[in-house]
Design a protein around this motif. Structure first.
Motif, PDB file in Angstrom:
ATOM      1  N   ALA A 145       0.832  -1.207   0.000  1.00 19.60           N
ATOM      2  CA  ALA A 145       0.000   0.000   0.000  1.00 19.60           C
ATOM      3  C   ALA A 145       0.866   1.255   0.000  1.00 19.60           C
ATOM      4  CB  ALA A 145      -0.926  -0.007   1.218  1.00 19.60           C
ATOM      5  N   VAL A 146       1.961   1.218   0.747  1.00 20.65           N
ATOM      6  CA  VAL A 146       2.866   2.371   0.778  1.00 20.65           C
ATOM      7  C   VAL A 146       3.624   2.497  -0.547  1.00 20.65           C
ATOM      8  CG1 VAL A 146       4.832   3.418   1.977  1.00 20.65           C
ATOM      9  CG2 VAL A 146       3.087   2.178   3.274  1.00 20.65           C
ATOM     10  N   ARG A 147       3.985   1.385  -1.142  1.00 21.31           N
ATOM     11  CA  ARG A 147       4.667   1.424  -2.440  1.00 21.31           C
ATOM     12  C   ARG A 147       3.777   2.061  -3.504  1.00 21.31           C
ATOM     13  NH1 ARG A 147       7.754  -3.907  -4.399  1.00 21.31           N
ATOM     14  NH2 ARG A 147       8.105  -2.430  -6.107  1.00 21.31           N
ATOM     15  N   ARG A 148       2.490   1.749  -3.456  1.00 20.41           N
ATOM     16  CA  ARG A 148       1.561   2.295  -4.446  1.00 20.41           C
ATOM     17  C   ARG A 148       1.291   3.775  -4.201  1.00 20.41           C
ATOM     18  NH1 ARG A 148      -3.670  -1.354  -5.183  1.00 20.41           N
ATOM     19  NH2 ARG A 148      -4.014   0.332  -6.709  1.00 20.41           N
ATOM     20  N   ASP A 149       1.420   4.214  -2.958  1.00 19.69           N
ATOM     21  CA  ASP A 149       1.161   5.617  -2.635  1.00 19.69           C
ATOM     22  C   ASP A 149       2.212   6.124  -1.649  1.00 19.69           C
ATOM     23  OD1 ASP A 149       0.160   8.102  -2.175  1.00 19.69           O
ATOM     24  OD2 ASP A 149      -1.734   7.462  -1.284  1.00 19.69           O
ATOM     25  N   PRO A 150       3.386   6.534  -2.141  1.00 24.32           N
ATOM     26  CA  PRO A 150       4.464   7.004  -1.263  1.00 24.32           C
ATOM     27  C   PRO A 150       4.118   8.262  -0.486  1.00 24.32           C
ATOM     28  CG  PRO A 150       5.298   6.478  -3.454  1.00 24.32           C
ATOM     29  CD  PRO A 150       3.814   6.468  -3.542  1.00 24.32           C
ATOM     30  N   THR A 151       3.035   8.962  -0.878  1.00 25.32           N
ATOM     31  CA  THR A 151       2.640  10.155  -0.136  1.00 25.32           C
ATOM     32  C   THR A 151       2.148   9.813   1.273  1.00 25.32           C
ATOM     33  OG1 THR A 151       0.348  10.115  -0.968  1.00 25.32           O
ATOM     34  CG2 THR A 151       1.990  11.316  -2.275  1.00 25.32           C
ATOM     35  N   LEU A 152       1.928   8.526   1.537  1.00 23.01           N
ATOM     36  CA  LEU A 152       1.542   8.117   2.885  1.00 23.01           C
ATOM     37  C   LEU A 152       2.689   8.293   3.871  1.00 23.01           C
ATOM     38  CD1 LEU A 152      -0.417   4.811   2.107  1.00 23.01           C
ATOM     39  CD2 LEU A 152      -1.360   7.098   2.467  1.00 23.01           C
ATOM     40  N   LEU A 153       3.913   8.337   3.358  1.00 20.43           N
ATOM     41  CA  LEU A 153       5.094   8.489   4.207  1.00 20.43           C
ATOM     42  C   LEU A 153       5.246   9.936   4.675  1.00 20.43           C
ATOM     43  CD1 LEU A 153       7.632   6.363   2.156  1.00 20.43           C
ATOM     44  CD2 LEU A 153       6.837   5.822   4.468  1.00 20.43           C
ATOM     45  N   LYS A 154       5.801  10.089   5.856  1.00 17.88           N
ATOM     46  CA  LYS A 154       6.112  11.425   6.360  1.00 17.88           C
ATOM     47  C   LYS A 154       7.242  12.035   5.544  1.00 17.88           C
ATOM     48  CE  LYS A 154       4.813  10.633  11.212  1.00 17.88           C
ATOM     49  NZ  LYS A 154       5.318  10.513  12.596  1.00 17.88           N
ATOM     50  N   PRO A 155       7.295  13.351   5.442  1.00 19.70           N
ATOM     51  CA  PRO A 155       8.417  13.995   4.761  1.00 19.70           C
ATOM     52  C   PRO A 155       9.743  13.605   5.412  1.00 19.70           C
ATOM     53  CG  PRO A 155       6.649  15.569   5.172  1.00 19.70           C
ATOM     54  CD  PRO A 155       6.282  14.315   5.913  1.00 19.70           C
ATOM     55  N   GLY A 156      10.734  13.349   4.599  1.00 18.01           N
ATOM     56  CA  GLY A 156      12.044  12.963   5.118  1.00 18.01           C
ATOM     57  C   GLY A 156      12.331  11.487   5.020  1.00 18.01           C
ATOM     58  N   TYR A 157      11.311  10.704   4.673  1.00 21.75           N
ATOM     59  CA  TYR A 157      11.502   9.268   4.503  1.00 21.75           C
ATOM     60  C   TYR A 157      11.488   8.918   3.021  1.00 21.75           C
ATOM     61  CZ  TYR A 157      10.930   8.501   9.491  1.00 21.75           C
ATOM     62  OH  TYR A 157      11.104   8.517  10.846  1.00 21.75           O
ATOM     63  N   SER A 158      12.446   8.141   2.622  1.00 23.69           N
ATOM     64  CA  SER A 158      12.587   7.777   1.219  1.00 23.69           C
ATOM     65  C   SER A 158      11.547   6.737   0.811  1.00 23.69           C
ATOM     66  CB  SER A 158      13.990   7.226   0.953  1.00 23.69           C
ATOM     67  OG  SER A 158      14.073   6.661  -0.342  1.00 23.69           O
ATOM     68  N   ALA A 207      15.380  -0.102  15.790  1.00 21.99           N
ATOM     69  CA  ALA A 207      16.224   0.920  15.167  1.00 21.99           C
ATOM     70  C   ALA A 207      15.701   1.368  13.809  1.00 21.99           C
ATOM     71  CB  ALA A 207      17.658   0.383  15.003  1.00 21.99           C
ATOM     72  N   TRP A 208      14.628   0.757  13.309  1.00 20.80           N
ATOM     73  CA  TRP A 208      14.128   1.065  11.960  1.00 20.80           C
ATOM     74  C   TRP A 208      13.841   2.533  11.717  1.00 20.80           C
ATOM     75  CZ3 TRP A 208      10.220  -3.323  10.355  1.00 20.80           C
ATOM     76  CH2 TRP A 208      10.971  -4.446  10.016  1.00 20.80           C
ATOM     77  N   PRO A 209      13.176   3.269  12.618  1.00 21.81           N
ATOM     78  CA  PRO A 209      12.851   4.650  12.293  1.00 21.81           C
ATOM     79  C   PRO A 209      14.079   5.490  11.996  1.00 21.81           C
ATOM     80  CG  PRO A 209      11.569   3.908  14.172  1.00 21.81           C
ATOM     81  CD  PRO A 209      12.585   2.838  13.880  1.00 21.81           C
ATOM     82  N   ARG A 210      15.210   5.199  12.639  1.00 17.88           N
ATOM     83  CA  ARG A 210      16.416   5.986  12.401  1.00 17.88           C
ATOM     84  C   ARG A 210      17.080   5.616  11.099  1.00 17.88           C
ATOM     85  NH1 ARG A 210      17.015   4.620  17.801  1.00 17.88           N
ATOM     86  NH2 ARG A 210      18.563   3.051  17.332  1.00 17.88           N
ATOM     87  N   ARG A 211      17.225   4.331  10.814  1.00 16.47           N
ATOM     88  CA  ARG A 211      17.972   3.937   9.640  1.00 16.47           C
ATOM     89  C   ARG A 211      17.172   4.098   8.348  1.00 16.47           C
ATOM     90  NH1 ARG A 211      17.902  -2.602  10.447  1.00 16.47           N
ATOM     91  NH2 ARG A 211      16.120  -3.049   9.134  1.00 16.47           N
ATOM     92  N   ALA A 212      15.827   4.206   8.476  1.00 16.70           N
ATOM     93  CA  ALA A 212      15.004   4.334   7.277  1.00 16.70           C
ATOM     94  C   ALA A 212      14.950   5.764   6.752  1.00 16.70           C
ATOM     95  CB  ALA A 212      13.575   3.857   7.567  1.00 16.70           C
ATOM     96  N   ARG A 213      15.423   6.742   7.533  1.00 17.72           N
ATOM     97  CA  ARG A 213      15.316   8.128   7.114  1.00 17.72           C
ATOM     98  C   ARG A 213      16.259   8.393   5.953  1.00 17.72           C
ATOM     99  NH1 ARG A 213      12.834  12.441   9.107  1.00 17.72           N
ATOM    100  NH2 ARG A 213      12.095  11.306  10.933  1.00 17.72           N
ATOM    101  N   ALA A 214      15.782   9.136   4.970  1.00 19.29           N
ATOM    102  CA  ALA A 214      16.572   9.421   3.778  1.00 19.29           C
ATOM    103  C   ALA A 214      17.807  10.231   4.121  1.00 19.29           C
ATOM    104  CB  ALA A 214      15.725  10.172   2.758  1.00 19.29           C
ATOM    105  N   VAL A 215      18.904   9.997   3.395  1.00 25.42           N
ATOM    106  CA  VAL A 215      20.122  10.744   3.610  1.00 25.42           C
ATOM    107  C   VAL A 215      20.246  11.828   2.549  1.00 25.42           C
ATOM    108  CG1 VAL A 215      21.302   8.852   4.718  1.00 25.42           C
ATOM    109  CG2 VAL A 215      21.400   9.050   2.255  1.00 25.42           C
TER     110      VAL A 215
END
Length: 215
Positions: A145-158, A207-215
């Motif tokens: 569901a997230v792959r189909r709609d990446p706008t579901l992600l918070k800003p800053g996450y790839s 640790a997922w929330p930290r390592r998933a954030r876009a660089v």
């Protein structure tokens, strides 16, 4: 006479905090119900022997408590990256909760038949892990569901995180299905492998929330 402008109907989404609150309640109830299965035998005799004889119940409880604990950690890490919840994402989340709420039943089946040995122990173990496999499949639905709609992600996450996590969810589903097959023939070995895997999975989940954030 002029045509009235056509208003677009916005896609209906749900606040993630409401989904998390409901999900936390379901998980809290399910993890509490697990201990109800552990009962003293009704026969009289040596109390220590009776307590030690409950080892299948202890093992089943440990496995299910760890399972729900990891699901909760993973769920928290997932929604830390979500700003809104779509319909498909709600469906996947409800499927996860369905498996969590159902887990006390296969836990009881496993505890009652693990000591039997033979076919019954194998069927009980396979049934237990099939429930876990379905739960892993629910995460595939959520990440798709997230792959189909990446706008579901918070800003800053790839958006790439959705593809990575979908692959991991598929691997988890296949691995649990394989453990279910193994459990049909070697129940104790399947349970040992599963417990090791759950412990190994818990630490990265935190640790997922930290390592998933876009660089």
């Amino acid at each position: 006479m002029t045509d009235a402008p056509i208003e677009e109907v916005p896609v209906r989404t749900l606040n993630p905090s409401r989904v998390e609150a409901f999900s936390d309640g379901v998980m809290a109830i399910a993890i509490t119900l697990l201990v109800i299965e552990i009962r003293l035998p009704e026969t009289e005799g040596d109390l220590l022997k009776q307590l030690l004889g409950l080892w299948p119940s202890y093992l089943a409880y440990l496995g299910s408590f760890a399972t729900i604990g990891v699901i909760w950690l993973t769920h928290h890490a997932f929604f830390a990256r979500i700003r809104q919840v779509s319909g498909p994402l709600q469906a996947g989340n409800l499927l996860v909760l369905l498996c969590v709420a159902f887990l006390p039943f296969p836990t009881t089946v496993l505890a009652h038949h693990l000591e039997d040995g033979g076919w019954n122990a194998g069927v009980a173990t396979a049934f237990y892990f099939l429930t876990a496999a379905v739960q892993a499949g629910a995460w595939i639905v959520m990440w798709m569901a997230v792959r189909r709609d990446p706008t579901l992600l918070k800003p800053g996450y790839s958006p790439d995180v959705a593809r990575t996590e979908t692959r991991q969810a598929i691997i988890g589903f296949v691995a649990l299905a394989a453990i279910a097959v193994l459990g049909l023939f070697v129940p104790i070995a399947a349970l040992a492998i599963y417990l090791i895997a759950v412990v190994g999975y818990a630490l990265p989940a935190m640790a997922w929330p930290r390592r998933a954030r876009a660089v």
